[in-house]
Motif scaffolding. Structure first.
Motif, mmCIF file in Angstrom:
data_model
loop_
_atom_site.group_PDB
_atom_site.id
_atom_site.type_symbol
_atom_site.label_atom_id
_atom_site.label_comp_id
_atom_site.label_asym_id
_atom_site.label_seq_id
_atom_site.Cartn_x
_atom_site.Cartn_y
_atom_site.Cartn_z
ATOM 1 N N GLU A 118 -19.780 52.890 -10.690
ATOM 2 C CA GLU A 118 -19.311 52.147 -9.518
ATOM 3 C C GLU A 118 -20.054 50.828 -9.374
ATOM 4 O OE1 GLU A 118 -18.947 52.764 -4.671
ATOM 5 O OE2 GLU A 118 -19.549 54.443 -5.989
ATOM 6 N N ASN A 119 -21.347 50.786 -9.692
ATOM 7 C CA ASN A 119 -22.123 49.546 -9.562
ATOM 8 C C ASN A 119 -21.642 48.474 -10.540
ATOM 9 O OD1 ASN A 119 -23.729 50.721 -7.571
ATOM 10 N ND2 ASN A 119 -25.112 51.615 -9.100
ATOM 11 N N GLN B 263 -18.469 47.014 -9.265
ATOM 12 C CA GLN B 263 -18.714 46.095 -8.147
ATOM 13 C C GLN B 263 -19.202 44.740 -8.662
ATOM 14 O OE1 GLN B 263 -21.217 47.760 -5.154
ATOM 15 N NE2 GLN B 263 -21.129 45.982 -3.810
ATOM 16 N N GLU B 264 -20.078 44.744 -9.658
ATOM 17 C CA GLU B 264 -20.558 43.473 -10.221
ATOM 18 C C GLU B 264 -19.409 42.699 -10.867
ATOM 19 O OE1 GLU B 264 -23.724 44.248 -12.896
ATOM 20 O OE2 GLU B 264 -25.073 45.093 -11.360
ATOM 21 N N VAL C 165 -16.234 42.838 -10.113
ATOM 22 C CA VAL C 165 -15.342 42.323 -9.074
ATOM 23 C C VAL C 165 -15.946 41.079 -8.434
ATOM 24 C CG1 VAL C 165 -14.319 42.829 -6.830
ATOM 25 C CG2 VAL C 165 -14.253 44.554 -8.666
ATOM 26 N N GLU C 166 -17.268 41.104 -8.155
ATOM 27 C CA GLU C 166 -17.912 39.937 -7.544
ATOM 28 C C GLU C 166 -17.842 38.725 -8.465
ATOM 29 O OE1 GLU C 166 -21.824 41.269 -6.679
ATOM 30 O OE2 GLU C 166 -21.234 42.502 -4.939
ATOM 31 N N GLN D 196 -14.020 37.502 -8.612
ATOM 32 C CA GLN D 196 -13.461 36.980 -7.356
ATOM 33 C C GLN D 196 -13.473 35.458 -7.309
ATOM 34 O OE1 GLN D 196 -15.747 39.235 -4.395
ATOM 35 N NE2 GLN D 196 -13.800 39.851 -3.487
ATOM 36 N N LYS E 17 -12.268 55.340 -3.342
ATOM 37 C CA LYS E 17 -13.502 54.712 -2.842
ATOM 38 C C LYS E 17 -13.497 53.215 -3.109
ATOM 39 C CE LYS E 17 -18.513 55.393 -2.867
ATOM 40 N NZ LYS E 17 -19.635 56.180 -3.437
ATOM 41 N N LEU E 18 -13.004 52.808 -4.302
ATOM 42 C CA LEU E 18 -12.972 51.384 -4.637
ATOM 43 C C LEU E 18 -12.019 50.628 -3.711
ATOM 44 C CD1 LEU E 18 -12.979 51.490 -8.548
ATOM 45 C CD2 LEU E 18 -14.872 50.869 -7.038
ATOM 46 N N THR F 61 -13.758 50.061 -0.397
ATOM 47 C CA THR F 61 -14.981 49.234 -0.338
ATOM 48 C C THR F 61 -14.829 47.860 -0.955
ATOM 49 O OG1 THR F 61 -15.758 50.229 -2.414
ATOM 50 C CG2 THR F 61 -16.440 51.284 -0.351
ATOM 51 N N LEU F 62 -13.843 47.684 -1.825
ATOM 52 C CA LEU F 62 -13.709 46.408 -2.534
ATOM 53 C C LEU F 62 -12.301 45.853 -2.345
ATOM 54 C CD1 LEU F 62 -15.493 47.328 -5.906
ATOM 55 C CD2 LEU F 62 -16.440 46.003 -3.999
#
Length: 924
Positions: free
Chosen positions: A589-590, A593-594, A596-597, A600, A620-621, A624-625
């Motif tokens: 998941e981490n 997230q990286e 996606v950031e 973006q 969950k994604l 949260t995202l």
């Protein structure tokens, strides 16, 4: 057989050359002699005439008649045998002197209008030969000057008539002599031919008679007489042949006698064997009947407990459970479903072996049908870390006509085997358009894997029932060994073929072909893809094969795709970024997230493709995202809907969703089953959906309840002790309270023809065990007497097809039906109606030609009527659809166009009404 015998041929071949050669030689020499005699006569006359002309010069100059007369008279007397007459004419063609009297001196003259020739001339008239020689005055002296001149002056001419009588006589003598020589030659040739015939043809004729006797069976005949040379050798050969034939005949007769004796014994044995085979046939038929009954009973006996296991497992899953209990129940349900699949395989194999498995022929959306199989099998593949891809050739028609369930069954078997026997790598499903015809397409399916592979020796056992490539693997991987056999039979029944190529430890490729009809009718909700054209999308996919499939699909839809194997640190601005995660590696998941950031910064839309085993992570994604999640393998339709955004995505509704009290149907339903578990499950399912449920454990109890109270619906088990479901149904239909109550058969029998048998026995509908909740809900709504017919179309169950039954009067266009057939989308319904109206014009012209032309092909008319019939099924035009069904049925039964004229006129009238009514709907 020749027309002439050997004797005639010998005579002909002997005399014909002699005759031909004699004729040619006689003719040649006779003609030469004939011409020589004529030339000789003319030469003799010329040699007499020309000296006379020279000698007559002086007499003519002196005009001395006596001198000239004495000269020609002497010449005539000396050659009287060939000369008839000699006459001398002056330059003015006047008779000067003559050697004797001639009856017609005019015939001896030259033509007066032509000059006298300076050379001797010959004139042949009939049997006369006349020679003319000029009399010239040569070497004259000029009297005045005393000089000699060379001037030539014609003083006259001499005419001589020759006598041809001796000539003709001599010519006839020559011809006669030639004939005598020819006759002598033919006589000598005939003599030689006769001699040859005596020495050659006569023995050959005797041989022919003897051979003919031998042919008729007189094998003791022999050729007698003394012969010479090759004829004697031929005689000895024929006699030896006759002797051998006689010996062979005796041996053959002995063999025939022996064979006849053996045949009598064989016939007696065959008669005994036929009796034994007849008895064995009867035993086999009885065994087949017992087998069918056993399969039916086994189906019931196995499905009945499975019905309780699966049903109560699903019921318990609706309650509050711990995670362990949920996992255990899900395992129980999966195991029961696997057992149910094994039972279905055995039953399918039995139906295929008996040739009683019927295939559907319905239109379906091809790619979505395949994606259902892939999404169903994806969890099994992703659990093993395998990448599963589906690539469909863009040229494959979207709408096809066939049996989608059986196609899914074949694909499920093949892909399931690939997943079962593959530990790492890819499983790639490819569908290509092999050939396309006017109304059909030939497709080739290929399933490639990187599994254990199959040796050549093991491949021969693959398509045999109850066998696997290696018997030991059944303990490791499981299975009945029927999957490939059923697949092969299903593919063959659908008009295709199936095979494989494989190498041990290098993977396998299974392929099969199908011939399917095509349809132009829309089979799903259309997607507006115009907004996707030329959009930029970044595809991130670590697996090359999966990336190729998705890139091809997006490029075909008009998007500009940029591919990366991993998430880049920097990239150009994009309209969308699609990140696919590999099922081979666990999802962090981490890390996501990286990524996606980072991404973006370059796009406003991020889609993440997750393995089907990561559904919890997907939820969950999304929470949260700012991403959208799809399950791999990514469905084409779901991906396009996600990219277009404004298209609504149909939510997935759980079939196990409970029904509230306010939504229960106001029905009183009786459930009848002798099995307590089944009865409890049915009552639990009904209690969630209807207000009143009455349960009975047998047929007698159900009949007693039916006599005491009225029910809206009865669910009846078939196999029950003392009184089965059919008998109970007949007794219930005889009661006054429930005479019209629909009775639904609930049975675990899945054999072919069971539904028809129950409906003919008085049942109103049919349910199979295990009962699916959504099917039960559909049956309850369908047979609910309070159901609004404008919302749910009820099916009339009868022995005759629904289209052939009398229909109540309806409007030309039933808009409610059109909406239901278009997923309640008015725009789609108008579009389909517009397509129907545009096609009606073409059909109308075809019908006009068929009515006006007696030789118009029935097949062409049938093709257009069948196509119009299919179009009507989606446009809410029941009357036009019924007319098309009637015409199609008549033409397929062998009726001519002339016999179908009333229906064709009715079709034209109904098409005109539909066009008129459609304008109102389309304009409104």
């Amino acid at each position: 057989m020749t027309k002439y015998g050997l004797r005639a041929r010998v005579i002909t071949l002997t005399l014909a050359p002699t005759l031909v050669i004699g004729l040619l030689l006689s003719t040649f020499f006779t003609l030469n002699r004939y011409n020589d005699l004529e030339n000789q006569l003319i030469d003799s006359g010329t040699s007499i005439l020309e000296p006379l002309a020279i000698a007559s010069e002086y007499g003519m100059l002196q005009q001395s008649h006596d001198a000239v007369r004495r000269l020609i008279g002497y010449a005539h007397r000396k050659n009287s045998d060939i000369i008839r007459s000699i006459a001398v004419f002056d330059a003015k063609h006047q008779l000067f002197v003559t050697s004797n009297f001639h009856p017609n001196f005019e015939s001896l003259k030259l033509a007066k209008d032509k000059p006298i020739p300076l050379l001797t001339s010959i004139e042949v008239i009939d049997s006369r030969v006349i020679l003319h020689a000029p009399i010239l005055a040569e070497g004259q002296f000029d009297i005045e000057n005393g000089l000699r001149t060379d001037m030539t002056k014609v003083l006259g001419y001499i005419a001589m008539e020759l006598d041809t009588s001796p000539l003709r006589l001599q010519q006839y003598q020559e011809v006669f002599a030639a004939l005598i020589v020819l006759v002598l030659g033919l006589s000598m040739a005939g003599l030689f031919a006769y001699k040859l015939m005596q020495e050659v043809t006569q023995p050959i004729t005797n041989m022919k008679r003897t051979v003919d006797k031998i042919r008729r069976g007189h094998l003791d005949s022999r050729i007698e007489g003394k012969m010479h040379g090759e004829l004697d050798t031929l005689k000895n050969g024929i006699n030896a042949m006759a002797m051998s034939l006689s010996e062979y005949h005796m041996e053959m007769q002995n063999s025939i006698d022996q064979a006849t004796s053996d045949l009598r014994e064989t016939l007696e044995q065959l008669e005994i064997q036929n009796v034994e085979l007849d008895l064995a046939k009867k035993r086999a038929q009885e065994a087949a009947r017992v087998k069918s009954e056993f399969l039916a009973n086994m189906s019931h006996e196995l499905r009945t407990p499975l019905n309780g296991v699966i049903g109560f497992a699903r019921q318990m899953l609706k309650t509050n459970l711990t995670s362990s209990q949920t996992d255990y129940l899900q395992t129980i349900e999966r195991s029961a479903n696997n057992l149910l699949n094994i039972i279905n395989d055995i039953l399918d194999f039995s139906k295929l072996e008996a040739g009683k498995l019927l295939l559907e022929n319905i239109p379906f959306e091809f790619q979505e049908n395949l994606e259902e199989v892939v999404s169903l099998l994806a969890p099994s593949a992703h659990e093993k870390g395998l990448e599963l891809t589906l690539k469909v050739d863009p040229k494959v028609p979207k709408g096809l006509v066939g049996d989608p369930l059986r196609i899914q069954q074949v694909l499920t078997n093949l892909v399931g085997n690939s997943i079962k026997f593959t530990e790492r790598g890819n499983i790639d499903i490819t569908v290509e358009l092999k050939a396309e015809h006017k109304d059909s397409a030939e497709l080739q399916f290929m399933i490639r894997d990187t599994g254990i592979g199959i040796s050549e020796r093991q491949q021969a056992q693959l398509f045999q029932a109850f066998s696997q490539a290696d018997a030991s693997i059944s303990r490791r991987y499981g299975g009945t060994g029927l999957g490939l056999v059923i697949s092969r039979k299903l593919v063959g029944q659908m008009g295709g073929e199936i095979s494989l190529t494989s190498r041990l430890h290098q993977g396998s490729t299974f392929w099969f072909t199908l011939h399917l009809a095509t349809t132009d009718l829309p089979l799903g909700q259309p997607i507006d893809k115009q907004i996707l054209k030329d959009k930029q999308i970044l595809l991130i996919e670590p697996n090359m094969q999966a990336a190729s499939v998705i890139q091809t699909m997006l490029t075909h839809e008009g998007l500009q795709v940029t591919y990366q194997a991993s998430v880049p640190d920097q990239c150009q601005p994009q309209d969308c970024v699609l990140i696919n995660l590999s099922p081979k590696y666990p999802c962090d998941e981490n890390d996501i997230q990286e990524w996606v950031e980072t991404i973006q910064q370059y796009t406003r839309q991020i889609i993440i493709g997750l393995p089907s085993t990561e559904l919890a992570l997907a939820e969950k994604l999304v929470q949260t995202l700012p991403v959208q999640c799809l399950t791999k393998p990514i469905s084409r339709r779901k991906l396009l809907l996600t990219l277009t955004q404004h298209q609504p995505v149909t939510p997935v509704v759980s079939l196990a969703e409970p029904v509230t009290d306010e939504e229960k149907l106001p029905l009183k339903v009786m459930a009848v089953d002798d099995n307590p578990a089944n009865l409890k499950l049915i009552s639990a399912l009904l209690a969630e959906r209807v207000e009143h449920v009455v349960t009975c454990t047998g047929g007698h109890q159900a009949v007693e309840e039916a006599r005491q109270q009225r029910f809206d619906m009865i669910l009846m088990d078939i196999q029950m002790p003392h009184m089965d479901g059919v008998q109970a149904c007949q007794h219930i239909k005889a009661t006054p309270l429930n005479k019209q109550t629909p009775v639904i058969a609930v049975t675990a029998h899945a054999m072919t023809g069971e539904r028809d048998r129950l409906l003919k026995a008085g049942m109103d509908d049919y349910l199979t065990k295990p009962i699916e909740e959504h099917i039960l809900q559909q049956v309850l709504v369908h047979w609910n007497p309070e159901t609004d017919t404008s919302q749910v179309e009820k099916v009339v169950l009868s022995d005759t097809p629904a289209e052939a039954q009398p229909q109540p009067a309806r409007r030309v266009i039933d808009w409610n039906i059109a909406l239901k057939q278009s997923a309640n989308k008015a725009s789609l319904a108008r579009e389909m109606l517009d397509m129907l109206v545009s096609y009606i014009g073409e059909v109308n012209s075809v019908v006009e030609q068929a009515l006006s032309d007696d030789t118009y092909p029935v097949s062409t008319l049938l093709h257009h009527v069948h196509k119009l019939h299919g179009s009507c099924s989606y446009c809410g035009v029941p009357r036009l659809k019924a007319v098309c069904a009637t015409i199609e049925k008549n033409l397929r039964s062998g009726m001519t166009i002339e016999d179908t004229e009333p229906e064709l006129f009715e079709l034209q009238d109904e098409m005109e009404k539909v066009v008129t009514a459609a304008k109102e709907y389309l304009e409104g």
